[in-house]
Enzyme design. Structure first.
Site, PDB file in Angstrom:
ATOM      1  N   ARG A 214      69.800  24.084 -40.323  1.00  0.00           N
ATOM      2  CA  ARG A 214      69.511  24.521 -38.725  1.00  0.00           C
ATOM      3  C   ARG A 214      70.106  24.891 -38.072  1.00  0.00           C
ATOM      4  NH1 ARG A 214      69.977  17.761 -37.566  1.00  0.00           N
ATOM      5  NH2 ARG A 214      72.159  17.970 -37.649  1.00  0.00           N
TER       6      ARG A 214
ATOM      7  N   LYS B   9      73.654   9.745 -29.848  1.00  0.00           N
ATOM      8  CA  LYS B   9      72.752  10.525 -29.481  1.00  0.00           C
ATOM      9  C   LYS B   9      71.745   9.992 -29.434  1.00  0.00           C
ATOM     10  CE  LYS B   9      71.899  12.645 -33.420  1.00  0.00           C
ATOM     11  NZ  LYS B   9      71.558  14.107 -34.667  1.00  0.00           N
TER      12      LYS B   9
ATOM     13  N   CYS C  73      47.371  -3.404 -30.479  1.00  0.00           N
ATOM     14  CA  CYS C  73      47.114  -2.389 -29.848  1.00  0.00           C
ATOM     15  C   CYS C  73      48.378  -1.366 -28.476  1.00  0.00           C
ATOM     16  CB  CYS C  73      45.926  -2.959 -27.968  1.00  0.00           C
ATOM     17  SG  CYS C  73      45.129  -4.639 -29.199  1.00  0.00           S
ATOM     18  N   MET C  74      47.641  -1.126 -27.377  1.00  0.00           N
ATOM     19  CA  MET C  74      48.483  -0.413 -26.559  1.00  0.00           C
ATOM     20  C   MET C  74      50.099  -1.147 -26.793  1.00  0.00           C
ATOM     21  SD  MET C  74      48.358   1.697 -23.467  1.00  0.00           S
ATOM     22  CE  MET C  74      47.166   2.938 -23.969  1.00  0.00           C
ATOM     23  N   ASP C  75      49.678  -2.632 -25.770  1.00  0.00           N
ATOM     24  CA  ASP C  75      50.656  -3.431 -25.760  1.00  0.00           C
ATOM     25  C   ASP C  75      50.551  -4.468 -26.023  1.00  0.00           C
ATOM     26  OD1 ASP C  75      50.341  -1.217 -23.166  1.00  0.00           O
ATOM     27  OD2 ASP C  75      48.043  -1.934 -22.697  1.00  0.00           O
TER      28      ASP C  75
ATOM     29  N   HIS D   7      77.533  19.971 -40.910  1.00  0.00           N
ATOM     30  CA  HIS D   7      76.936  19.156 -41.270  1.00  0.00           C
ATOM     31  C   HIS D   7      76.045  19.275 -42.892  1.00  0.00           C
ATOM     32  CE1 HIS D   7      75.027  15.376 -40.529  1.00  0.00           C
ATOM     33  NE2 HIS D   7      74.468  15.835 -40.344  1.00  0.00           N
TER      34      HIS D   7
ATOM     35  N   TYR E  46      40.589  -4.557 -32.090  1.00  0.00           N
ATOM     36  CA  TYR E  46      39.873  -3.135 -31.901  1.00  0.00           C
ATOM     37  C   TYR E  46      39.408  -2.764 -33.621  1.00  0.00           C
ATOM     38  CZ  TYR E  46      41.568  -1.989 -27.486  1.00  0.00           C
ATOM     39  OH  TYR E  46      41.888  -1.740 -26.151  1.00  0.00           O
TER      40      TYR E  46
ATOM     41  N   ARG F 292      82.835  11.820 -37.504  1.00  0.00           N
ATOM     42  CA  ARG F 292      81.154  11.475 -36.919  1.00  0.00           C
ATOM     43  C   ARG F 292      80.688  10.750 -37.511  1.00  0.00           C
ATOM     44  NH1 ARG F 292      80.865  17.291 -38.127  1.00  0.00           N
ATOM     45  NH2 ARG F 292      78.577  16.944 -38.984  1.00  0.00           N
TER      46      ARG F 292
HETATM   47  N1  PMH Z   1      76.707  14.726 -37.601  1.00  0.00           N
HETATM   48  C1  PMH Z   1      75.698  15.568 -36.637  1.00  0.00           C
HETATM   49  C2  PMH Z   1      75.678  17.312 -36.883  1.00  0.00           C
HETATM   50  C3  PMH Z   1      74.414  14.884 -36.871  1.00  0.00           C
HETATM   51  O1  PMH Z   1      73.537  15.602 -37.016  1.00  0.00           O
HETATM   52  C4  PMH Z   1      74.166  13.518 -37.136  1.00  0.00           C
HETATM   53  C5  PMH Z   1      73.264  12.307 -36.875  1.00  0.00           C
HETATM   54  C6  PMH Z   1      75.929  13.040 -37.645  1.00  0.00           C
HETATM   55  C7  PMH Z   1      76.813  13.539 -37.656  1.00  0.00           C
HETATM   56  C8  PMH Z   1      76.074  11.262 -37.585  1.00  0.00           C
HETATM   57  O2  PMH Z   1      75.430  10.945 -38.847  1.00  0.00           O
HETATM   58  P1  PMH Z   1      74.917   9.635 -39.416  1.00  0.00           P
HETATM   59  O3  PMH Z   1      73.816   8.523 -38.568  1.00  0.00           O
HETATM   60  O4  PMH Z   1      74.648   9.865 -40.922  1.00  0.00           O
HETATM   61  O5  PMH Z   1      76.371   9.165 -39.867  1.00  0.00           O
HETATM   62  N2  PMH Z   1      72.384  13.726 -36.945  1.00  0.00           N
HETATM   63  C9  PMH Z   1      70.557  13.047 -37.525  1.00  0.00           C
HETATM   64  C10 PMH Z   1      69.543  14.079 -37.441  1.00  0.00           C
HETATM   65  O6  PMH Z   1      69.787  14.742 -36.964  1.00  0.00           O
HETATM   66  N3  PMH Z   1      68.717  13.749 -37.938  1.00  0.00           N
HETATM   67  O7  PMH Z   1      69.287  12.016 -38.352  1.00  0.00           O
HETATM   68  C11 PMH Z   1      70.680  11.978 -38.408  1.00  0.00           C
END
Ligand code: PMH
Length: 372
Positions: free
Chosen positions: A137, A41, A313-315, A167, A267, A221
């Site tokens: 969540r 993600k 700065c920005m860039d 989670h 700046y 995961r």
């Molecule tokens: N599964 C879920 C539902 C997650 O949201 C995340 C990471 C992972 C697995 C993977 O976790 P890891 O990177 O610790 O292995 N999610 C997020 C989050 O929402 N903010 O920081 C990490």
């Protein structure tokens, strides 16, 4: 994918071999039948989702997890066959695409299922029930909610309880009290399901690296560890194998000048030289994600530390050079030069945040370049 052409020398270089090595090490920790869900993600935590996904799958991952429907569509365009799971909430409008393109969706509301069931779908929609065991969540958090959700899914034609997951909020901490409570609640809830779904998955990086192997269930995961970073300073101290960070941030000096004692930079003229010195200008700024809080952070020039001076700065931003260097001299903002390293964790410390956030805040203006 070909590395794109870019003219500005500022780039994030992603070491795909590091990701490959990390995934292979992670896989070796798992029971042979346990699948790896590569969490890609947010553009693979800022590393580049397509290349990371491809590399992770070469190294043994079999499922990709994303946060949003749009990320799932992007993945599906590149990977027509692989399992893709959306971890976050999905609007009903995405249901027809998800069914037609075999995208697995997280589900946690009976009303959502009833709405989804009214959509015109001709292939089975694969749903993963999210149980909120303490993260607060998304997810069902009572037995009744779970029961009703399960019944609604099984009552609908063309819907399948393909998975169930939760989670953890504190898997990366030494104190296991809250974690243990979450595990117990998940196991209790699992017992309520009349039939075990195909994929039970609970473990993120920290759970997989430092907790009981029984929590691997059918899949784990992996996010942060694939990228070569530890989920917390505590986990860092007890890693079962060294992780290899994949992300580095590079640029070059685009301008060098000598300034006299008393002259100011940037700046607000917030930096004033105490003695004659060399100042270098870097083509990277807060629009690239190098936010102003990084003032004072060191970069590496010729293997030596050089601090960012004045306001970013920005860039562009300015650094205090240890001596005169030519335009075009390589500058490493994150990574290693001549054996000296500035890590993502160093940036996280300076920014008073976690390492996860650092590659994510480097904006798309910084091209991701891949090394094998
Ligand atoms: N599964 C879920 C539902 C997650 O949201 C995340 C990471 C992972 C697995 C993977 O976790 P890891 O990177 O610790 O292995 N999610 C997020 C989050 O929402 N903010 O920081 C990490």
């Amino acid at each position: 994918m070909e590395n794109i052409q870019c003219f500005r020398p500022t780039k994030a270089v992603i070491d795909l071999q590091a990701i490959r090595d990390n995934v292979v090490h992670l896989k070796n920790m798992l029971q042979p039948e346990v699948q790896i869900i590569a969490v890609v993600k947010a553009n693979a935590y800022g590393h580049g989702d397509i290349e990371v996904a491809r590399t992770a799958m070469e190294a043994g991952a079999t499922i990709l997890a994303v946060a949003t429907p749009d990320e799932a569509v992007h993945m599906r365009e590149y990977f027509p066959q692989v399992g893709i799971l959306v971890l976050g909430a999905t609007p009903i409008s995405f249901v027809p695409y998800a069914a037609a393109n075999d995208i697995m969706l997280a589900v946690f509301s009976q009303e959502w299922v009833e709405q989804a069931a009214k959509q015109n779908i001709d292939r089975s929609l694969k749903l993963h029930i999210k149980i909120d065991t303490g993260m607060g969540r998304i997810g069902v958090s009572t037995r009744d909610e779970l029961q009703q959700l399960y019944d609604a899914i099984t009552a609908a034609s063309h819907m399948l309880v393909d998975g169930v997951f939760t989670h953890f909020a504190t898997a990366d901490e030494e104190d296991t009290k809250y974690f243990d409570k979450q595990v117990k609640m998940f196991k209790d809830f699992l017992q309520l399901l009349p039939k075990k779904p195909r994929l039970v998955h609970v473990a993120n990086t920290a759970t997989s690296l430092i907790k009981d192997a029984s929590l691997q269930f059918d899949a784990v995961r992996y996010g942060i560890s694939m990228y070569g970073l530890a989920p917390s300073p505590y986990v860092e101290t007890i890693l079962p194998f060294p992780l290899r960070p994949a992300f580095s941030l590079q640029t070059e000096l685009v301008y060098v000048k000598k300034i006299k004692a008393g002259q100011s930079v940037g700046y607000g003229a917030t930096y004033t030289a105490e003695e004659d010195c060399y100042v270098g200008t870097l083509p990277i700024g807060y629009a690239d994600g190098m936010i102003r809080k990084l003032c004072g952070q060191n970069v590496l020039v010729d293997g030596k530390f050089a601090p960012i001076i004045g306001r970013i700065c920005m860039d562009q931003c300015m650094i205090l050079l240890p001596t005169a260097y030519n335009i075009g001299e390589k500058v490493t903002l994150i990574g290693t030069q001549q054996g000296v390293t500035i890590s993502i964790d160093d940036w996280a410390g300076k920014l008073e945040t976690i390492n996860y956030e650092v590659p994510c805040i480097i904006t798309n203006r910084v091209p991701r370049i891949y090394s094998n």
